[in-house]
Design an enzyme around this catalytic site. Structure first.
Site, short mmCIF file in Angstrom:
data_model
loop_
_atom_site.label_atom_id
_atom_site.label_comp_id
_atom_site.label_asym_id
_atom_site.label_seq_id
_atom_site.Cartn_x
_atom_site.Cartn_y
_atom_site.Cartn_z
N THR A 115 5.20 3.42 26.40
CA THR A 115 4.09 2.88 27.19
C THR A 115 4.63 1.94 28.28
O THR A 115 4.12 1.92 29.40
CB THR A 115 3.10 2.13 26.27
OG1 THR A 115 2.75 3.00 25.20
CG2 THR A 115 1.85 1.71 26.99
N ILE A 137 6.25 -1.68 15.17
CA ILE A 137 6.86 -2.11 13.91
C ILE A 137 8.36 -1.84 13.93
O ILE A 137 9.11 -2.44 13.19
CB ILE A 137 6.22 -1.42 12.68
CG1 ILE A 137 6.42 0.10 12.73
CG2 ILE A 137 4.76 -1.78 12.53
CD1 ILE A 137 6.15 0.79 11.39
N ASP A 138 8.81 -0.92 14.81
CA ASP A 138 10.23 -0.52 14.81
C ASP A 138 11.17 -1.61 15.36
O ASP A 138 12.37 -1.55 15.13
CB ASP A 138 10.43 0.76 15.65
CG ASP A 138 9.58 1.92 15.17
OD1 ASP A 138 9.08 1.85 14.03
OD2 ASP A 138 9.41 2.88 15.94
N ARG A 173 16.58 3.25 -13.63
CA ARG A 173 16.60 4.29 -12.59
C ARG A 173 17.14 3.76 -11.27
O ARG A 173 17.19 2.56 -11.04
CB ARG A 173 15.16 4.76 -12.31
CG ARG A 173 14.62 5.69 -13.36
CD ARG A 173 13.16 5.99 -13.06
NE ARG A 173 12.68 7.07 -13.90
CZ ARG A 173 11.41 7.35 -14.09
NH1 ARG A 173 10.47 6.62 -13.52
NH2 ARG A 173 11.06 8.37 -14.84
N GLN A 285 2.88 0.76 6.42
CA GLN A 285 3.58 -0.29 7.19
C GLN A 285 2.89 -0.59 8.51
O GLN A 285 3.14 -1.61 9.15
CB GLN A 285 5.02 0.16 7.50
CG GLN A 285 5.88 0.29 6.29
CD GLN A 285 7.03 1.27 6.49
OE1 GLN A 285 8.13 0.88 6.79
NE2 GLN A 285 6.76 2.56 6.34
O1 F6P Z 1 7.02 4.00 16.34
C1 F6P Z 1 6.24 3.59 15.26
C2 F6P Z 1 6.26 4.65 14.17
O2 F6P Z 1 5.49 4.19 13.08
C3 F6P Z 1 7.65 5.09 13.70
O3 F6P Z 1 8.25 4.15 12.86
C4 F6P Z 1 7.33 6.41 13.08
O4 F6P Z 1 8.44 7.29 13.06
C5 F6P Z 1 6.26 6.95 13.98
O5 F6P Z 1 5.67 5.85 14.64
C6 F6P Z 1 5.19 7.73 13.28
O6 F6P Z 1 4.34 8.26 14.24
P1 F6P Z 1 2.97 8.99 13.90
O7 F6P Z 1 1.97 7.91 13.57
O8 F6P Z 1 2.65 9.70 15.16
O9 F6P Z 1 3.24 9.87 12.72
#
Ligand code: F6P
Length: 358
Positions: A115, A137-138, A173, A285
């Site tokens: 974006t 979140i990344d 485990r 998450q």
């Molecule tokens: O970029 C944020 C994120 O949550 C990534 O961590 C993840 O790989 C991706 O988006 C998942 O995207 P979608 O919600 O399109 O499955």
């Protein structure tokens, strides 16, 4: 001033907190705020609402975005079906007109790296003045030490590790928790340390099955008959295979990562006598309330975005640099911010005996 705001890309905790801060800051200075629906799609289709105190009341703690979002619609390559065929149309003239008809002075764009790049390109092709606010979140956006949403996602992953800890110990485990992050290992690294993982696997550090098994066996020799592994979804097999949830998708940005934890569980079970279970945390998450850190951070970022507008500082992205809220030119937001193998946090993790499966 008349300020537009939109949220683009995948959602994350804190989007509403930023919308609220932008709105309240502008309103308290007597300015007007317009929120576009579903990211750039709203600007293309001229779908917006005027935001006021009431519309942002009670949203500080709410997950998602009251404006809606999409990670598909690029106004410069807008997908349309013409005569039954997919075509990509440049809508820059349309969004320029909608922006001007609403008499906007600038557009606050809250989104991820894609974006931010889009916003920068739009500003170079139209009269639209943009200010970016980085979310994900990344935590992988270049130019800012942290993105909002990250801290809340780390909390969710940490709690998941805590919960896996007790069941791992009871059943003797190996428990593997898979977290998001695409090509970056920030969530796995932070949550792994916070949740006391024994092994952290991230895309930036190559690992081997032997490295993992050695750590598990070392622990067994010390009387610890369970182990906790956290793995980032972008980790490949040691042979370099990416594990995905849909085999057909070819565009790298759209590939749905997921499943490396299942592959690891099967592989580890084959070479040890220990039972292994995998948990994929997924979109848990991304949803839900921002934590207290993100609420404060988002409030600062939103207020800063409006301050930039008042100072006529456009084509900038609000950023955390040297732990201070500032801004950097949007043109500098290129590539992805990955974990460096010698990052101080990696060093600390290794110092306290956490394995990276090397
Ligand atoms: O970029 C944020 C994120 O949550 C990534 O961590 C993840 O790989 C991706 O988006 C998942 O995207 P979608 O919600 O399109 O499955």
């Amino acid at each position: 001033m008349r300020i537009g705001v939109l949220t683009g890309g995948g959602d994350c905790p804190g989007l509403n907190a930023v919308i609220r801060a932008v709105t309240r800051t502008a309103i308290s200075h007597g300015d007007k705020i317009f929120g576009f629906k579903d990211g750039f799609k709203g600007l293309i289709e001229n779908k917006y609402i005027q935001l006021n105190h009431d519309s942002v009341s009670g949203i500080l703690i709410r997950g998602g975005t009251i404006l809606g979002t999409t990670n598909r619609d690029n106004p410069l390559k807008y997908e349309q079906i013409v005569d039954g065929k997919k075509v990509y149309v440049d809508m820059s003239r349309v969004i320029n007109n909608n922006y001007k008809n609403l008499d906007l002075d600038c557009l606050v764009v809250i989104g991820g790296d894609g974006t931010m790049r889009m916003a920068n390109e739009i500003s170079s092709k139209t009269d639209i003045k943009v200010i970016g606010v980085p979310k994900t979140i990344d935590n992988d956006i270049v130019g800012t030490e942290m993105t909002f949403g990250f801290s809340s996602a780390v909390d969710v992953a940490t709690e998941a590790l805590d919960r896996l800890h007790s069941t791992a110990e009871s059943h003797h485990r190996v428990m593997i928790l898979e977290v998001m992050g695409r090509d970056a290992g920030w969530i796995a690294l932070h949550a792994g340390i916070a949740g006391g993982a024994d092994i952290i696997l991230i895309p930036e550090i190559p690992y081997s099955i032997k490295g993992i098994v050695d750590t598990i066996n070392d622990r067994i020799r010390r009387g610890k008959h369970f182990s906790l592994i956290i793995v980032a979804e972008g980790v490949k097999t040691p042979q370099g295979k990416t594990i995905t949830r849909d085999e057909e998708e070819k565009k790298p940005d759209l590939i749905k990562l997921g499943g490396i934890s299942n592959w690891l569980a099967r592989t580890i079970e084959k070479v040890t006598n220990v039972e292994c279970r995998a948990t994929i945390l997924g979109h848990l998450q991304r949803g839900g309330s921002p934590n207290s850190f993100d609420r404060v951070f988002c409030t600062q970022l939103g207020a800063k975005a409006v301050e930039l507008a008042y100072n006529g500082k456009f084509q900038e992205m609000v950023a955390l640099v040297n732990n201070k809220i500032t801004s950097i030119p949007l043109s500098r937001v290129k590539g992805v911010k990955l974990v460096k193998p010698d990052d101080p946090l990696v060093v600390t993790a290794k110092d306290i005996g956490i394995s990276f499966g090397e």
